[in-house]
Design an enzyme around this catalytic site. Structure first.
Site, PDB file in Angstrom:
ATOM      1  N   ASP A 286      90.195  42.657  30.413  1.00 39.98           N
ATOM      2  CA  ASP A 286      88.987  42.619  31.227  1.00 39.98           C
ATOM      3  C   ASP A 286      89.238  43.600  32.384  1.00 39.98           C
ATOM      4  OD1 ASP A 286      86.578  42.098  32.460  1.00 39.98           O
ATOM      5  OD2 ASP A 286      86.742  39.927  32.311  1.00 39.98           O
TER       6      ASP A 286
HETATM    7  C1  NOJ Z   1      84.085  41.908  34.080  1.00 37.92           C
HETATM    8  C2  NOJ Z   1      83.497  40.897  33.159  1.00 37.92           C
HETATM    9  O1  NOJ Z   1      84.261  39.706  33.207  1.00 37.92           O
HETATM   10  C3  NOJ Z   1      83.399  41.366  31.720  1.00 37.92           C
HETATM   11  O2  NOJ Z   1      82.673  40.418  30.985  1.00 37.92           O
HETATM   12  C4  NOJ Z   1      82.772  42.720  31.646  1.00 37.92           C
HETATM   13  O3  NOJ Z   1      82.684  43.145  30.301  1.00 37.92           O
HETATM   14  C5  NOJ Z   1      83.586  43.706  32.474  1.00 37.92           C
HETATM   15  N1  NOJ Z   1      83.599  43.254  33.868  1.00 37.92           N
HETATM   16  C6  NOJ Z   1      83.061  45.131  32.412  1.00 37.92           C
HETATM   17  O4  NOJ Z   1      81.903  45.251  33.137  1.00 37.92           O
END
Ligand code: NOJ
Length: 792
Positions: A286
């Site tokens: 993530d």
């Molecule tokens: C953080 C989020 O938790 C995730 O779901 C997302 O895909 C990423 N940011 C990228 O934006």
């Protein structure tokens, strides 16, 4: 007396989880490794199997990657700055014509660009219980990602699963039942990937709360402490379904699991995912969830997003870790083989648009003319919107409406929000700040947060952040106006008053409220006084009050549900851009309601045993917040059953405009079913787990009759009581359209997986000897048919 004291002392010394795990007494806890959960080391990282359906793509990837230098390979594994609006891009190898990948959010539609559709959210897909529709939504949505040059869709979401009732991202996920979530995520992965786009199934794993999801100053991220049995039977289950569908990518989560960060947790990545589930794809972090270099490399992380201070801007530290002997080059080769193989597997080597071509660098200057909207998506959008509405109360024949003379429309959620932003998250954020405060009196709202429980300035069609910019919004008010024109109905409306005047000539009062949630914050409550008072005020002077709730998670209704003037209640969830249009189809009976709750609605917040609230850093855990999943597998309806708590509306419940009768239960077990299942090993593993887990070992059939006067779909549900397990677990469902007066036979195949328990000693799935309970019916508590199945 002494005995009693000794017993109490023992209770103080030990906490024991549902699965019998005994943890050290608190005074012994002096460092991280003594905490409740400890994550065992599993090394080395298994290489991509490249078997079965992946064999061709694997061979091509091996051929290409073998031509790359170590530096080129390392460069592929890290996110780079980009001139596109992709959420992240990998490195590329122009010398060999390998373009790199564009990764973009999210699970409910492509974010940060225009000319795309706003699809029903994950929770809405869950409420529809429709496998085919889940596939169609994914196929069409995936096509939009492809048209815009996005290689990897950052979704679907099956973590959070919904353990914590107030968790801010439950709406992005499908259901807190792992079986329902697993069935629908399977279809979602198939659909998106059939469109030629890699799915990044997220957030792996135990990402069950937003509170302390990330480390801040000297406080580490929350640790989801999950025992081995629970992780297999509950949280890993839908990921296994997604991997079985061929998911090309999995995103490791922000939180820690058993005190090790998910993106450097070798048990999770090397062990569960890449060994037990035979995962062929790659693991991306993530965003900013990588916290170490070497540890994450060796634990099985393959890509660091959106960049890596650990592996280096161009992967130079990863290269160094190979040249200095810390990491075998084969590990880096495997990272890139997995990435490139997924690109071949989805056919992205031919006719794929230029990476990120439809993604504007700046959200607010989006004039990108690539239209990703395909007219063939229209029926999927409207069906998807309709099928996730769940009717839970309908008295005095309140619904369907029949050419009423006058209707009254109340509530802040009836009309479209004042602006359609390129990112609807901001649109909703805007809705909080424009006027919200003065009405709701959220003292100190801007600083500190949390966000309010409702989005006051207009209807919501998704939650916040993991949302996109819909092409349009059909708001309930717009669609009701149109219907009023057709029927010659007069409409009276007031969207702002909390105690509106009711015209006594009105036939019905429709009150629109919402329950908002967004990434980054857990909800502060499961109902809010402003909306409850609004409903009660209307109901005080309107004897036919119909409540519509756009809810981004469970929303309690006990403050007013028994009021006889409240004649109908709809959980309308998050329908996407066709919200109002879909609602009118249902309210006026052009279509019958066909959704059922993918979660339990409790009477009281405290009924969500153990898990109503997120865990907070406290006491000796202040710097290392701990979230002990002591309830084990007993979340949602399994917890209500176990503790004999009566919910307001049980999991699987939903009404429609007809009635159904169930009969003729038939249970047949395949001959010579053996209880032994070999432990996972490279020989017996296919993607998703041990191959035999997908063998059909029993079949259950039943007859469902539509005993009313209206055609409607029923979602027939099969629950199984596995010996030693929860009272009942969902293990089958069929959604069937049944014409009035006719019957259909529904059939449920039970896989070995469906009837097995994870045996922590054997480290494998094992069928249980003995008598299994079998129930078929309309919800987790309306189960007119019951029988047994015996495995000896
Ligand atoms: C953080 C989020 O938790 C995730 O779901 C997302 O895909 C990423 N940011 C990228 O934006």
């Amino acid at each position: 007396m002494q005995l009693l004291q000794a017993f109490i002392a023992l209770l103080v010394l030990f906490r024991s989880s549902a699965s019998g795990v005994v943890v050290p007494r608190q005074s012994e806890i002096t460092e991280d490794s003594y905490f409740y959960g400890q994550s065992p080391p599993v090394y080395p990282t298994p290489e991509m199997p490249g078997s079965g359906p992946w064999a061709v793509a694997y061979a091509k990837a091996v051929a290409l990657v073998s031509q790359m230098t170590l530096e080129e390979k390392a460069n592929v594994t890290v996110g780079h700055s980009t001139s596109t609006g992709c959420s992240g891009v990998t490195g590329s190898v122009p010398r060999l014509g390998w373009p790199g990948l564009c990764l973009s959010d999210a699970g409910n539609g492509l974010r940060a660009t225009d000319l795309v559709n706003g699809w029903p959210s994950g929770i809405h897909v869950g409420a529809s219980w429709n496998r085919d529709l889940a596939y169609q939504r994914a196929l069409h949505m995936g096509g939009e990602f492809k048209t815009k040059g996005v290689n990897v869709a950052l979704g679907p979401v099956i973590g959070p699963l919904g353990r914590v009732a107030k968790a801010g991202r439950n709406w992005e996920g499908i259901s807190n039942d792992p079986y329902l979530g697993g069935e629908l995520v399977y279809q979602t992965v198939l659909g998106i990937q059939t469109a030629g786009v890699i799915t990044s199934v997220k957030h792996y794993i135990g990402n069950e709360q937003e509170t302390n999801r990330n480390p801040s100053s000297n406080v580490s991220a929350v640790s989801s402490n999950i025992d081995d049995k629970t992780i297999h039977e509950t949280y890993l289950w839908p990921f296994a379904s997604a991997v079985h569908a061929g998911a090309g990518c999995v995103m490791c989560s922000y939180n820690r699991v058993n005190n090790s960060y998910s993106c450097q947790n070798s048990k999770l990545l090397n062990g569960l995912l890449k060994t037990e589930l035979g995962f062929e794809g790659w693991v991306t972090s993530d965003w900013d969830a990588q916290h170490t270099g070497l540890s994450s490399t060796l634990a099985g992380l393959d890509v660091a997003m959106p960049n890596s201070s650990f592996w280096g801007t161009n992967g130079e530290n990863l290269t160094l870790s190979v040249t200095n002997g810390s990491v075998p080059e084969s590990r880096v080769t495997d990272m890139v083989t997995r990435i490139v193989a997924s690109w071949y597997q989805m056919g992205q080597d031919t006719n794929f648009p230029v990476e990120g071509i439809g993604m504007p660098a700046n959200y607010y200057d989006p004039h990108v003319t690539i239209n990703a909207r395909d007219p063939s998506s229209k029926p999927v959008l409207i069906d998807g919107a309709m099928e996730g509405h769940v009717l839970v109360k309908n008295t005095n024949n309140a619904l369907p409406l029949n050419s009423p003379k006058m209707i009254s429309i109340f509530g802040y959620d009836a009309q479209a929000p004042p602006a359609n932003d390129i990112e609807s998250a901001s649109q909703v954020f805007g809705a909080w700040t424009v006027g919200g405060e003065s009405i709701l009196d959220y003292a100190g709202f801007f600083s500190p947060l949390p966000p309010p429980q409702i989005a006051i300035n207009g209807t919501i069609i998704s939650g916040g952040n993991g949302a996109n910019s819909p092409a349009y919004i059909s708001a309930p008010f717009d669609a009701l106006n149109e219907q009023a024109y057709n029927d010659g109905t007069a409409i009276f409306w007031d969207f702002t008053s909390q105690d509106p005047t009711v015209d006594t000539s009105t036939d019905a009062c429709l009150v629109f409220i919402n329950a908002f949630a967004t990434e980054g914050y857990d909800r502060v409550g499961l109902h809010d006084d402003y909306s409850d008072n609004l409903i009660e005020n209307v109901a005080a002077s309107c004897s036919n009050t119909i409540v519509v709730i756009h809810n981004a998670g469970p929303r309690l209704v006990d403050q007013w549900i028994e009021n006889p003037n409240i004649t109908a209640v709809i959980f309308a969830h998050l329908p996407g851009q066709d919200s109002g249009r879909a609602l009118v189809q249902l309210l006026y009976g052009y279509e019958s309601f066909s959704g059922k709750l993918p979660y339990t609605v409790a009477k009281n917040e405290s009924d969500y045993i153990n898990a109503g609230n997120p865990s907070e850093p406290e006491g000796i855990y202040e710097l290392f917040p701990q979230s002990d999943f002591t309830e084990g597998v007993y979340i949602d309806y399994k917890g209500f059953d176990q503790n004999d708590i009566t919910p307001r509306y049980e999991f699987g419940f939903g009404l429609t405009y007809t009635t159904f009768a169930y009969s003729d239960l038939d249970i047949s077990l395949s001959p010579s079913v053996s209880t032994s299942c070999l432990p996972p090993s490279p020989e017996n593993i296919i993607q998703g787990g041990i191959a035999s887990l997908w063998d059909v070992v029993a079949t259950v059939t039943a007859v469902v009759q539509n005993t009313g006067e209206v055609d409607a779909s029923e979602i027939a549900q099969l629950y199984i009581g596995i010996p030693g397990g929860p009272v009942r677990q969902l293990r089958g469902f069929e959604k069937v359209l049944i014409e009035a007066g006719t019957s259909v036979t529904v059939s449920f195949d039970l896989l070995r997986r469906d009837l097995s328990e994870w045996d922590t000693g054997a480290q494998s799935w094992v069928l249980q000897q003995g008598q299994y309970g079998v129930w078929v019916g309309a919800s987790s508590r309306i189960l007119p048919l019951s029988g047994t199945l015996v495995i000896s």
